[in-house]
Design a protein around this motif. Structure first.
Motif, PDB file in Angstrom:
ATOM      1  N   VAL A 353     102.364  36.049 -25.132  1.00  0.00           N
ATOM      2  CA  VAL A 353     102.942  36.601 -26.381  1.00  0.00           C
ATOM      3  C   VAL A 353     102.093  37.664 -26.902  1.00  0.00           C
ATOM      4  CG1 VAL A 353     104.755  36.636 -28.080  1.00  0.00           C
ATOM      5  CG2 VAL A 353     104.848  34.763 -26.387  1.00  0.00           C
ATOM      6  N   LEU A 354     101.422  37.335 -27.017  1.00  0.00           N
ATOM      7  CA  LEU A 354     100.004  38.162 -27.826  1.00  0.00           C
ATOM      8  C   LEU A 354      99.864  39.329 -26.463  1.00  0.00           C
ATOM      9  CD1 LEU A 354      96.602  35.446 -28.440  1.00  0.00           C
ATOM     10  CD2 LEU A 354      98.231  36.837 -29.920  1.00  0.00           C
ATOM     11  N   ASN A 355      99.280  39.449 -25.293  1.00  0.00           N
ATOM     12  CA  ASN A 355      99.221  40.126 -24.622  1.00  0.00           C
ATOM     13  C   ASN A 355      99.644  41.123 -24.689  1.00  0.00           C
ATOM     14  OD1 ASN A 355      98.876  41.854 -21.987  1.00  0.00           O
ATOM     15  ND2 ASN A 355      98.089  39.522 -20.433  1.00  0.00           N
ATOM     16  N   VAL A 356     101.318  40.703 -24.317  1.00  0.00           N
ATOM     17  CA  VAL A 356     102.249  41.943 -24.865  1.00  0.00           C
ATOM     18  C   VAL A 356     102.511  42.211 -26.367  1.00  0.00           C
ATOM     19  CG1 VAL A 356     105.024  41.928 -25.120  1.00  0.00           C
ATOM     20  CG2 VAL A 356     103.999  40.447 -22.776  1.00  0.00           C
ATOM     21  N   LEU A 357     102.160  41.974 -27.557  1.00  0.00           N
ATOM     22  CA  LEU A 357     102.031  42.544 -28.203  1.00  0.00           C
ATOM     23  C   LEU A 357     100.851  43.452 -28.409  1.00  0.00           C
ATOM     24  CD1 LEU A 357     102.831  39.160 -30.550  1.00  0.00           C
ATOM     25  CD2 LEU A 357     104.197  41.393 -30.529  1.00  0.00           C
ATOM     26  N   LEU A 358     100.112  42.658 -28.182  1.00  0.00           N
ATOM     27  CA  LEU A 358      98.832  43.474 -27.334  1.00  0.00           C
ATOM     28  C   LEU A 358      99.142  45.394 -26.992  1.00  0.00           C
ATOM     29  CD1 LEU A 358      95.861  43.524 -29.466  1.00  0.00           C
ATOM     30  CD2 LEU A 358      95.146  42.947 -26.938  1.00  0.00           C
ATOM     31  N   VAL A 359      99.374  45.002 -25.893  1.00  0.00           N
ATOM     32  CA  VAL A 359      99.628  46.511 -24.662  1.00  0.00           C
ATOM     33  C   VAL A 359     100.558  46.911 -25.960  1.00  0.00           C
ATOM     34  CG1 VAL A 359     100.708  47.019 -23.448  1.00  0.00           C
ATOM     35  CG2 VAL A 359      99.346  45.115 -22.543  1.00  0.00           C
ATOM     36  N   VAL A 365     101.073  52.380 -30.906  1.00  0.00           N
ATOM     37  CA  VAL A 365     100.747  52.253 -32.004  1.00  0.00           C
ATOM     38  C   VAL A 365      99.006  53.050 -32.066  1.00  0.00           C
ATOM     39  CG1 VAL A 365      99.544  52.082 -34.605  1.00  0.00           C
ATOM     40  CG2 VAL A 365     101.644  50.870 -33.412  1.00  0.00           C
ATOM     41  N   LEU A 366      98.508  52.882 -31.282  1.00  0.00           N
ATOM     42  CA  LEU A 366      97.703  53.675 -31.455  1.00  0.00           C
ATOM     43  C   LEU A 366      96.980  54.770 -30.755  1.00  0.00           C
ATOM     44  CD1 LEU A 366      94.494  50.591 -31.974  1.00  0.00           C
ATOM     45  CD2 LEU A 366      95.310  51.981 -33.776  1.00  0.00           C
ATOM     46  N   GLY A 367      97.838  54.396 -29.132  1.00  0.00           N
ATOM     47  CA  GLY A 367      97.737  56.104 -27.872  1.00  0.00           C
ATOM     48  C   GLY A 367      96.639  55.662 -27.138  1.00  0.00           C
ATOM     49  N   VAL A 368      96.623  54.491 -26.906  1.00  0.00           N
ATOM     50  CA  VAL A 368      95.881  54.227 -25.955  1.00  0.00           C
ATOM     51  C   VAL A 368      96.143  54.467 -24.746  1.00  0.00           C
ATOM     52  CG1 VAL A 368      94.126  52.326 -24.508  1.00  0.00           C
ATOM     53  CG2 VAL A 368      94.511  52.846 -27.285  1.00  0.00           C
ATOM     54  N   ASN A 369      95.784  54.749 -23.871  1.00  0.00           N
ATOM     55  CA  ASN A 369      95.925  54.586 -22.139  1.00  0.00           C
ATOM     56  C   ASN A 369      96.769  54.124 -21.841  1.00  0.00           C
ATOM     57  OD1 ASN A 369      95.955  54.134 -19.118  1.00  0.00           O
ATOM     58  ND2 ASN A 369      95.866  56.322 -18.610  1.00  0.00           N
ATOM     59  N   GLU A 370      98.096  53.373 -20.470  1.00  0.00           N
ATOM     60  CA  GLU A 370      99.195  52.377 -20.640  1.00  0.00           C
ATOM     61  C   GLU A 370      97.613  51.123 -19.396  1.00  0.00           C
ATOM     62  OE1 GLU A 370     103.475  54.586 -20.106  1.00  0.00           O
ATOM     63  OE2 GLU A 370     102.109  53.002 -18.549  1.00  0.00           O
ATOM     64  N   TYR A 371      97.079  52.000 -18.917  1.00  0.00           N
ATOM     65  CA  TYR A 371      96.111  50.920 -17.997  1.00  0.00           C
ATOM     66  C   TYR A 371      95.295  50.659 -18.799  1.00  0.00           C
ATOM     67  CZ  TYR A 371      99.074  51.778 -14.492  1.00  0.00           C
ATOM     68  OH  TYR A 371     100.705  52.394 -13.441  1.00  0.00           O
ATOM     69  N   LEU A 372      94.387  51.459 -19.440  1.00  0.00           N
ATOM     70  CA  LEU A 372      93.692  50.772 -20.773  1.00  0.00           C
ATOM     71  C   LEU A 372      94.072  49.987 -21.471  1.00  0.00           C
ATOM     72  CD1 LEU A 372      90.388  51.075 -21.325  1.00  0.00           C
ATOM     73  CD2 LEU A 372      91.060  53.374 -22.589  1.00  0.00           C
ATOM     74  N   ALA A 373      95.214  49.806 -22.125  1.00  0.00           N
ATOM     75  CA  ALA A 373      95.719  49.203 -22.998  1.00  0.00           C
ATOM     76  C   ALA A 373      95.556  47.450 -22.535  1.00  0.00           C
ATOM     77  CB  ALA A 373      96.851  49.839 -23.428  1.00  0.00           C
ATOM     78  N   LYS A 374      96.647  47.769 -20.693  1.00  0.00           N
ATOM     79  CA  LYS A 374      97.081  46.930 -21.075  1.00  0.00           C
ATOM     80  C   LYS A 374      95.249  45.636 -19.960  1.00  0.00           C
ATOM     81  CE  LYS A 374      99.748  43.714 -18.404  1.00  0.00           C
ATOM     82  NZ  LYS A 374      99.753  42.666 -19.280  1.00  0.00           N
ATOM     83  N   LEU A 375      94.465  46.678 -20.171  1.00  0.00           N
ATOM     84  CA  LEU A 375      92.586  45.760 -19.991  1.00  0.00           C
ATOM     85  C   LEU A 375      92.005  45.206 -20.494  1.00  0.00           C
ATOM     86  CD1 LEU A 375      92.026  46.657 -16.070  1.00  0.00           C
ATOM     87  CD2 LEU A 375      90.509  47.935 -17.170  1.00  0.00           C
ATOM     88  N   ILE A 376      92.172  46.151 -21.485  1.00  0.00           N
ATOM     89  CA  ILE A 376      91.443  45.776 -23.181  1.00  0.00           C
ATOM     90  C   ILE A 376      92.295  44.071 -23.523  1.00  0.00           C
ATOM     91  CG2 ILE A 376      91.292  45.686 -25.401  1.00  0.00           C
ATOM     92  CD1 ILE A 376      91.297  48.648 -24.979  1.00  0.00           C
ATOM     93  N   ALA A 377      94.339  44.006 -23.255  1.00  0.00           N
ATOM     94  CA  ALA A 377      95.086  42.912 -23.665  1.00  0.00           C
ATOM     95  C   ALA A 377      94.620  41.801 -22.050  1.00  0.00           C
ATOM     96  CB  ALA A 377      96.126  42.748 -23.600  1.00  0.00           C
ATOM     97  N   ILE A 378      94.275  41.853 -21.404  1.00  0.00           N
ATOM     98  CA  ILE A 378      93.837  41.114 -20.415  1.00  0.00           C
ATOM     99  C   ILE A 378      92.915  40.047 -20.935  1.00  0.00           C
ATOM    100  CG2 ILE A 378      92.536  40.388 -18.039  1.00  0.00           C
ATOM    101  CD1 ILE A 378      95.189  42.222 -16.909  1.00  0.00           C
ATOM    102  N   ALA A 379      91.597  41.297 -21.583  1.00  0.00           N
ATOM    103  CA  ALA A 379      90.345  40.449 -21.917  1.00  0.00           C
ATOM    104  C   ALA A 379      90.011  39.717 -23.232  1.00  0.00           C
ATOM    105  CB  ALA A 379      89.408  41.733 -21.519  1.00  0.00           C
ATOM    106  N   TRP A 384      90.932  34.549 -25.409  1.00  0.00           N
ATOM    107  CA  TRP A 384      91.563  33.198 -26.283  1.00  0.00           C
ATOM    108  C   TRP A 384      92.046  32.193 -25.823  1.00  0.00           C
ATOM    109  CZ3 TRP A 384      94.835  33.571 -30.703  1.00  0.00           C
ATOM    110  CH2 TRP A 384      96.064  32.412 -30.698  1.00  0.00           C
ATOM    111  N   ASN A 385      92.872  32.901 -24.181  1.00  0.00           N
ATOM    112  CA  ASN A 385      92.732  31.029 -23.606  1.00  0.00           C
ATOM    113  C   ASN A 385      91.188  31.146 -23.142  1.00  0.00           C
ATOM    114  OD1 ASN A 385      95.698  32.364 -22.974  1.00  0.00           O
ATOM    115  ND2 ASN A 385      95.516  33.382 -21.177  1.00  0.00           N
ATOM    116  N   PHE A 386      90.158  31.080 -23.007  1.00  0.00           N
ATOM    117  CA  PHE A 386      89.296  29.529 -22.869  1.00  0.00           C
ATOM    118  C   PHE A 386      89.191  28.960 -24.257  1.00  0.00           C
ATOM    119  CE2 PHE A 386      84.717  29.739 -22.761  1.00  0.00           C
ATOM    120  CZ  PHE A 386      84.181  28.595 -21.763  1.00  0.00           C
TER     121      PHE A 386
END
Ligand code: GDD
Ligand code: MN
Length: 401
Positions: A353-359, A365-379, A384-386
């Motif tokens: 859920v956090l992943n989706v919200l963050l992307v 909101v911040l206008g970050v590139n989609e793929y960069l946004a996804k990468l940041i969210a994964i990291a 978080w998971n760990f």
């Protein structure tokens, strides 16, 4: 044989206390002692006789013949080691080490412990700023079962005598900094700067110590197996003779020390394993998705949910077996394993859920590139998971000792 050839051998190599003393001489170590107290010295010629006398009186009153005092001197220009060695005639329980190569307070203490014979190891300053009587209370804490007994200026009955506002401020500031960088260690001690304490040998056996500078207690608490800490208040006395060796350099070293411990104590290995398992999960997810969707022809959402769940179970099993295997082996039983799986599931789904919200937030909101946004969210979600799985699913406190 001259008196001065009877000095203790100086251990070299890694700074690690073994279960029995390192011994290079012919001297036969038949039985261990109750207690070994290290007195590190550098130019303490004016204090050494007094401290040895007082400590001997005190310890003779509780454990006569069952203790030793070890002066570790760094080849003081004032010849402290020589004076101390002369005292051994009158005080046979006193042993002296003269170090000529290595220097520094913390390593002096550990080198002393390495040749020590006691089951309980201790340290006290030579300059009488640590009130010797407190030793009896510290001993009492150890007898009652503490792994570590610390003389503290910041509990009931503790304090400093005539410290300037600046020194008090620096001391408290250093403690605050420690709390920020190393909360799980500094937070356990009311006086992490204390150099007056006792520790059970077992608690630090086989743990390589790597202190920087003055603060050996932080090292012992951080790397040792310390469950119970006892604290005894004391007032840090003024020096009557000799001079303090503290300079600004000790503050720099203190910060270096905190950082080194921080990196060593972070569960880096676990995190890497967790990452590998997570990576394997991606392929499980894709593989199952392919089977459900293309081979069996299930609906898209249903296939996605099912394959994710299979991946979560896959990840759980590997993490339970490998990443956190040491912890799960101490939480036996199917019931407990299922409980861990459920917690793992909740943490991972929350992460999703956090992943989706963050992307969405990063992109919309911040206008970050989609793929960069996804990468940041994964990291972020991996962290978080760990972290939450470490703290919740495989909580060490749930494990049997
Ligand atoms: N062998 C050896 N080598 N001993 C040393 C060295 C060294 O390089 N430097 C200092 N010592 C010895 C001193 O002779 C003294 O016995 C003891 O270590 C403490 O040194 P001081 O220079 O007197 O330190 P302090 O009084 O300012 O510092 C103390 O601060 C804490 C409170 O904040 C620490 O030593 C702690 O023990 C104390 O609790
Ligand atoms: Mn001092």
């Amino acid at each position: 044989m001259s008196l001065y050839s009877n000095l203790l051998p100086v251990p070299s190599g890694i700074l690690e206390v073994a279960s029995s003393p390192v011994c290079y001489t012919e001297e036969i170590v038949t039985s261990s002692l109750q207690f070994s107290l290290i007195i590190p010295t550098y130019n303490e010629g004016e204090n050494v006789q007094e401290i040895v006398k007082i400590l001997s009186q005190l310890l003779d009153s509780i454990i006569p013949g069952e203790y030793e005092l070890i002066v570790v001197d760094d080849n003081s220009p004032d010849g402290t080691w020589k004076l101390a060695q002369e005292l051994t005639i009158q005080y046979p329980q006193l042993r002296v080490m003269r170090r000529e190569q290595e220097k520094g307070l913390s390593t002096a203490v550990i080198r002393g412990w390495q040749v020590a014979r006691g089951k309980i190891l201790g340290v006290i300053d030579a300059d009488l700023q640590h009130p010797p009587e407190i030793l009896l209370q510290l001993w009492q804490e150890m007898v009652q079962g503490a792994d570590l007994a610390v003389a503290s200026r910041h509990v009931e009955g503790g304090g400093v005598s005539e410290w300037s506002v600046v020194r008090r401020f620096l001391s408290r500031g250093a403690q605050m900094l420690g709390l920020i960088i190393l909360p799980e260690v500094i937070g356990r001690l009311s006086d992490p700067m204390s150099g007056y304490f006792m520790v059970r040998r077992d608690a630090i056996v086989g743990k390589p110590l790597s202190p920087v500078g003055y603060k050996i207690l932080i090292e012992v608490t951080g790397r040792g197996k310390i469950r119970w800490i006892g604290e005894v208040g004391y007032v840090f006395r003024e020096r009557q003779a000799g001079a303090s060796k503290v300079t600004w350099k000790q503050y720099i070293e203190y910060i270096q020390h905190l950082l080194r411990l921080r990196f060593d104590l972070w569960p880096v290995k676990r995190f890497l394993r967790f990452g590998v398992v997570g990576f394997s999960g991606v392929f499980v997810d894709l593989g199952v998705f392919y089977v459900l969707r293309t081979v069996l022809g299930l609906a898209l959402t249903r296939s996605a949910i099912l394959s994710s769940e299979v991946a979560i179970i896959n990840n759980f099993l590997w993490n339970d077996l490998w990443t956190f295997g040491d912890i799960s082996s101490r939480q036996k039983g199917m019931g407990k394993r299922i409980k861990r799986l459920l917690k793992f599931n909740v943490v991972c789904l929350t992460g999703l859920v956090l992943n989706v919200l963050l992307v969405n937030f990063l992109f919309n909101v911040l206008g970050v590139n989609e793929y960069l946004a996804k990468l940041i969210a994964i990291a972020a979600v991996t962290l978080w998971n760990f972290w939450f799985n470490l703290k919740l699913s495989w909580r060490v406190t749930d494990a049997q000792k």
